[in-house]
Design an enzyme around this catalytic site. Structure first.
Site, mmCIF file in Angstrom:
data_model
loop_
_atom_site.group_PDB
_atom_site.id
_atom_site.type_symbol
_atom_site.label_atom_id
_atom_site.label_comp_id
_atom_site.label_asym_id
_atom_site.label_seq_id
_atom_site.Cartn_x
_atom_site.Cartn_y
_atom_site.Cartn_z
ATOM 1 N N ASN A 12 0.850 -1.483 0.025
ATOM 2 C CA ASN A 12 -0.190 0.025 0.027
ATOM 3 C C ASN A 12 0.840 1.272 0.041
ATOM 4 O OD1 ASN A 12 -2.301 1.449 0.305
ATOM 5 N ND2 ASN A 12 -2.154 1.727 2.373
ATOM 6 N N ILE B 195 -8.606 2.050 -5.035
ATOM 7 C CA ILE B 195 -9.100 3.128 -4.200
ATOM 8 C C ILE B 195 -9.348 4.479 -4.812
ATOM 9 C CG2 ILE B 195 -8.334 1.927 -2.273
ATOM 10 C CD1 ILE B 195 -6.227 4.160 -1.755
ATOM 11 N N SER C 102 2.326 3.602 -12.924
ATOM 12 C CA SER C 102 2.671 2.756 -11.832
ATOM 13 C C SER C 102 1.590 1.847 -11.536
ATOM 14 C CB SER C 102 3.518 3.578 -10.889
ATOM 15 O OG SER C 102 2.556 4.229 -10.040
ATOM 16 N N LYS C 103 0.427 2.620 -11.057
ATOM 17 C CA LYS C 103 -0.769 1.907 -10.801
ATOM 18 C C LYS C 103 -1.252 0.943 -11.920
ATOM 19 C CE LYS C 103 -0.834 3.308 -6.539
ATOM 20 N NZ LYS C 103 -0.477 2.384 -5.386
ATOM 21 N N SER D 46 -5.292 2.293 -7.890
ATOM 22 C CA SER D 46 -5.946 3.678 -7.718
ATOM 23 C C SER D 46 -6.969 3.862 -9.095
ATOM 24 C CB SER D 46 -5.136 4.940 -8.039
ATOM 25 O OG SER D 46 -5.786 6.208 -8.272
ATOM 26 N N TYR E 252 2.240 8.394 -12.073
ATOM 27 C CA TYR E 252 1.504 7.674 -10.893
ATOM 28 C C TYR E 252 0.319 6.816 -11.531
ATOM 29 C CZ TYR E 252 -1.740 7.086 -7.005
ATOM 30 O OH TYR E 252 -2.510 6.425 -6.069
ATOM 31 N N ALA E 253 -0.199 7.300 -12.583
ATOM 32 C CA ALA E 253 -1.252 6.318 -13.354
ATOM 33 C C ALA E 253 -0.696 5.023 -13.821
ATOM 34 C CB ALA E 253 -2.011 6.788 -14.241
#
Length: 175
Positions: A21, A120, A93-94, A73, A90-91
């Site tokens: 997390n 989430i 990586s998720k 995410s 970020y996107a």
């Protein structure tokens, strides 16, 4: 990370659950994102989960059971949020974490180890602005995330390879 796995095993005698997390974010247009920032985001969000899984997995394999939950995410699948907030690293990586989740689930299914993801709603941008995906009627709280993770880890081991939103967990009987 290996030390943490050993300490956990020493303290509890076995390792049943791993929740990955950790996350960082960097908000900037892709053209303005340095490779140093890009690497930081991918190293924490994706590589960090891979390293933790590598450290804890041998114990789960030895006991032939375990549950792994990777926290993702909505940004992994929502290009509007990504564009609005300038969070391409970020996107990415998720999205990578979600692929890792599904692929690892198939590999570990014969070992009675379930691997699932929980998507989430990322609720606070780095500048402190609160945003929400219009598909959601709420901003996820730590308590709600914890309850949904608990629901995921209490499923039968055959329930694996899923990446669910919190709304989907509730629709399936969680919380």
């Amino acid at each position: 990370v290996d030390v943490l796995a050993c300490c956990t095993l020493e303290e509890f005698g076995r390792i049943d659950i791993l929740v990955n997390n950790a996350a960082v974010n960097y908000m900037a247009p892709f053209a303005e994102t340095s490779m140093k920032r890009w690497d930081l985001v991918l190293n924490v969000n994706l590589r960090g989960s891979v390293l933790c899984t590598k450290a804890f997995l041998p114990y789960m394999l030895k006991q032939r059971s375990g549950r792994i939950v990777n926290v993702s995410s909505s940004a992994a699948v929502d290009p509007e949020i990504v564009a609005q907030l300038n969070i391409v690293a970020y996107a990415t990586s998720k999205a990578g974490l979600e692929t890792f989740t599904r692929a690892l689930a198939m590999e570990l299914r014969p070992h009675n180890i379930a691997v699932n993801g929980l998507q989430i709603e990322t609720s606070v941008a780095s500048d402190g602005a609160v945003f929400a995906n219009p598909e959601f009627e709420f901003v996820d709280t730590p308590e709600a995330v914890g309850e949904d993770i608990l629901w995921l880890v209490t499923r039968e081991p055959s329930f694996t390879g899923q990446v669910l939103t919190m709304a989907e967990v509730r629709a399936r009987g969680g919380r």
